[in-house]
Design an enzyme around this catalytic site. Structure first.
Site: not given
Length: 276
Positions: A73, A76, A258
């Site tokens: 989101d 992270c 991520h």
């Protein structure tokens, strides 16, 4: 310009935003903020048709036993960092006490750097509450499973979890402000450190880069190792330590855009890891 063309552009923008909101809603409903432990081999399902990544999963598995996934989101990095560091501190009482002292003093330091007190207050109080609630047992031989369980519970409650992320973003912003001369070289494309902080560091859902990692590591005096998993470097996953001269206490897996949490073979948690 043709009115129909303008209207078409607006409708297209609305459709894109609607689709984005639907994707975000689906992610929030199906993906926990921080997952249970998973084996490294659970990554195989994502890469089993790609020999480059399959080899990298094997390389990662030679050094790490497990991982926790974090929700993709934009928060992270900070969520993974906070969870992993607090988990380390639960197992290391002396370091926990040093960190707690830093945390207690952080609000006044941020105010002295120009961050508004009314903005800080609620986030600081929640941050300190989380730290108190995951305190390690007084006796090192006592069971710390309650603190570990509480950590996992709090980090999967949006209110607590997001407030911790916000406060770490503010600490990072303060660190960059305090050492603006050093960080100036990292912010190409921005008119000032202040603009960079307000646009790239403090807002929620903004992805993190090297500058964020360097700043939070410096602010909290903690080492982080990031394992970079991309298409480069043959069949090996490349590790980078922040800073290079400090033993890492937090281990993260980076894949483009991520971060997840990694557990080295030398200090894997004792709780059960489900089969992949």
């Amino acid at each position: 310009m043709d009115e129909n063309h303008v209207e078409g552009n607006i409708n297209q923008d609305e459709l894109i935003l609607k689709q984005q909101r639907e994707i975000e809603k689906e992610i929030s409903e199906t993906t926990p903020l921080v997952s249970e432990l998973q084996t490294i081999s659970s990554l195989d399902a994502e890469y089993n048709v790609d020999p480059v990544y399959s080899n990298k999963v094997k390389d990662l598995a030679s050094k790490y036993t497990s991982l926790r996934r974090t929700r993709p989101d934009g928060n992270c990095f900070f969520r993974a960092f906070a969870y992993a560091y607090l988990e380390y501190l639960i197992n290391n009482r002396a370091d926990y006490e040093k960190f707690k002292e830093k945390a207690v003093n952080s609000k006044d330091k941020l105010i002295s750097l120009g961050l508004p007190q009314f903005t800080l207050e609620d986030f600081y109080e929640t941050f300190m509450e989380v730290i108190q609630r995951v305190a390690p047992p007084e006796n090192a031989d006592d069971d710390n499973s309650k603190a570990i369980s509480e950590l996992h519970r709090l980090f999967n409650e949006q209110g607590f979890s997001d407030y911790v992320v916000v406060y770490l973003r503010l600490i990072t912003s303060g660190q960059i402000e305090e050492n603006a001369v050093f960080y100036q070289d990292f912010i190409g494309g921005y008119a000032s450190i202040k603009e960079f902080r307000h646009q790239e560091v403090e807002p929620m859902y903004k992805e993190s880069d090297h500058i964020h990692i360097i700043a939070i590591c410096s602010a909290l005096d903690v080492g982080v190792r990031v394992e970079y998993m991309d298409r480069g470097d043959g069949g090996q996953v490349k590790a980078h330590d922040f800073p290079e001269d400090k033993n890492p206490r937090v281990y993260l897996l980076y894949r483009p855009g991520h971060y997840d949490i990694l557990y080295p073979k030398a200090n894997t948690p004792t709780d059960d890891i489900p089969d992949s």
